[in-house]
Design a protein around this motif. Structure first.
Motif: not given
Length: 571
Positions: A70-75, A112-114, A137-139, A418-424
């Motif tokens: 969660d912390e990584a995703r937020t950052l 993730a940013s949304a 929905l974004s979650l 979404d690059p965040v979703l990819q990395r998660v």
């Protein structure tokens, strides 16, 4: 010399690189130590935190790993915002600004940013239903299902709006005890927003004989511009005008693609539920079919007013509507699980081996050999919504990839831009030993570009217990074998009527251990895999899915039996 020892001698002593090397060598304690040291050096380093989350999960510290992820995703989401020149400091103080930015990012599929922005846009003294729904929905689109459920639950309690409350029903099908929870919440929705009107049930002037031309009405937000079109349009075209009269009730008939002349189009987008029901009653409809269920754009409240003697749910929503005014929901025979009927207000009507025909895209490309023959490695694939990649699915697929480090997995869906979703997603797989480079992400495509991408897949993998639907039948129609899990309830068994009619019984397995074993077995012999592929598309093309007239005749016969039941029951 090991990779870890080689890195240890570098003057830079990059803690992340040391941690990655230790992680790949199986020294989780050393990996965690290096990652933690690097995180202390840089509080904004999301990349190292992804690796730390993977290492903690691999070490069995699941709760700790979830917090770190969660912390990584937020950052990471913050880094994306900064790269887009968003005023991050302003987000916390200016809720309208946060809502505006969050909505724009949602439209760009940067979920993730949304969600970071939309969560800060909530004004608990003046909540806005649209902002809450978009936040939920974004979650949900990130697979953060419990968080989405919490948001939609709160929205349903704050706002007495049926359309808002309906958003809660879909994510409930991803949670534990889902049959009971969806059933209870659907019934609650019905009690709040779709209670039967007081007084005696309506009387119908419909001729009381099933041996005549029946009047069939279908209700939906569209019949030609969404995912149900490959099934509904063939049925509408195949309906026998000598046996039935067809009425289609939709918001704007002018927006629809051409439909047969024997279908009467009715515009109901401008009508209240009461007026729409009166229109349907005036058309003397015998059988009224909802093709949408509890999904945005539905008109289920029209059915509560009982404008037709027999009312049915079909196609898009296979769960219960929770409404006592609905008489039947249609399921294929192979979806049956004893006891599941208790979760329905409707009677489950069995439609045979399939629920509906399916007309493949006219832009299908000619069949091709399995790509592993030229690539030298196997490409697994899934074109499903990332929300369906629950922990059990990730663990199963990762076990396959870990056993085959040269093979890869293509995950294709619009949200994967979404690059965040990819990395998660990579981090979740890495916890089981899958290297990030084994996973390729692809976004949304349409037409011939979409169908062409099936030629890159050797074996499609179906998630469970929330399986694919349209993506699964599209894969089969384009010649790609799809491995599926049988599942323990009716919904997780929806892949069975997709594969079994095509003669692909060997692609259905009982549990995750068998799933992994079958995936490795099927892909161990590329020539055998190619022979299997050669059967898939012909199996589909010669199946009940392509017998549009035959299915529709059986459907008309089912409608006639349903109507006769109504006659007998109300005699």
């Amino acid at each position: 010399m090991s990779a870890l020892a080689a890195l240890d001698g570098l003057e830079t002593r990059d803690q992340r690189a040391l941690g990655v090397a230790a992680f790949h060598e199986g020294d989780l304690a050393a990996a965690i130590s290096h990652f933690q040291a690097r995180c202390l050096q840089d509080s904004s380093d999301y990349e190292t935190r992804y690796w730390l989350a993977s290492a903690a999960a691999a070490a069995g510290a699941g709760e700790q790993a979830a917090g770190i992820l969660d912390e990584a995703r937020t950052l990471h989401a913050l880094a994306v915002l900064q790269a887009l020149d968003v005023d991050v400091r302003r987000l916390g103080a200016d809720r309208p600004y946060a809502a505006q930015v969050g909505t724009q990012l949602y439209a760009r599929k940067l979920m993730a940013s949304a969600s970071y922005c939309l969560g800060r846009a909530l004004d608990f003294d003046n909540l806005d239903p649209n902002t809450m729904v978009t936040y939920g929905l974004s979650l949900q689109h990130q697979g953060r299902i419990q968080e989405a459920v919490d948001v939609f639950t709160a929205a349903s309690e704050v706002f007495s709006i049926p359309g808002v409350h309906q958003f809660l029903l879909y994510p409930l099908f991803y949670v534990d005890d889902r049959l009971a929870r969806v059933s209870a919440e659907s019934r609650r929705w019905g009690e709040l927003y779709a209670a039967a009107p007081p007084g005696p049930p309506p009387a119908f002037a419909n001729p009381r004989t099933a041996e005549r031309k029946l009047r069939i009405g279908y209700v939906g937000p569209s019949f030609t511009r969404n995912q149900v079109a490959p099934s509904t349009v063939p049925v509408f075209e195949a309906h026998d005008p000598q046996a039935v009269e067809v009425f289609l009730y939709t918001p704007d008939p002018a927006a629809e693609a051409p439909l047969p002349d024997h279908c009467t189009m009715r515009k109901i987008g401008h009508l209240s539920d009461e007026d729409a029901a009166e229109l349907i009653r005036g058309d003397r409809i015998d059988i009224l079919v909802d093709v949408w269920g509890h999904t945005a754009g539905s008109r289920l409240r029209v059915f509560t007013l009982r404008p037709a003697p027999v009312q049915i749910g079909w196609i898009n929503f296979m769960q219960t509507t929770g409404l006592t005014c609905m008489d039947y929901v249609m399921h294929a025979d192979s979806m049956e699980v004893p006891g599941n009927e208790a979760y329905f207000t409707e009677e489950i009507w069995r439609t045979g081996e399939i629920m509906a025909p399916y007309r493949p895209s006219a832009e299908r490309h000619p069949p091709t050999p399995t790509p592993a023959l030229k690539n030298g490695y196997v490409t697994f694939g899934s074109f499903n919504n990332p929300a369906k990649l629950n922990d059990a699915t990730v663990a199963g697929w990762a076990t396959i990839l870990k056993a085959r480090p040269a093979d890869r997995l293509i995950l294709k869906y619009g949200l994967f831009t979404d690059p965040v979703l990819q990395r998660v997603t990579q981090a979740r797989f890495a916890a089981f030993g899958v290297r990030p480079e084994q996973i390729e992400f692809r976004g949304h495509t349409t037409g011939p570009d979409y169908t062409r991408e099936f030629h890159d897949i050797d074996l499609a993998l179906d998630p469970s217990p929330v399986p694919g639907g349209t993506t699964t039948v599209d894969a089969i129609a384009n010649g790609v074998p799809v491995l599926v899990l049988k599942g323990q309830d009716f919904y997780s068994r929806t892949p069975l009527p997709l594969l079994l009619p095509c003669g692909l019984e060997e692609l259905v397995v009982e549990d995750w251990d068998a799933y992994v074993a079958r995936a490795l077995e099927l892909t161990a012999d590329v020539q055998a895999l190619d022979a299997l592929r050669a059967r898939v598309r012909p199996g589909f093309d010669n199946s009940a899915y392509r017998d549009e007239v035959g299915f529709t005749r059986r459907l008309e016969a089912d409608y006639r039996r349903m109507f006769q039941r109504w006659i007998d029951k109300t005699a």
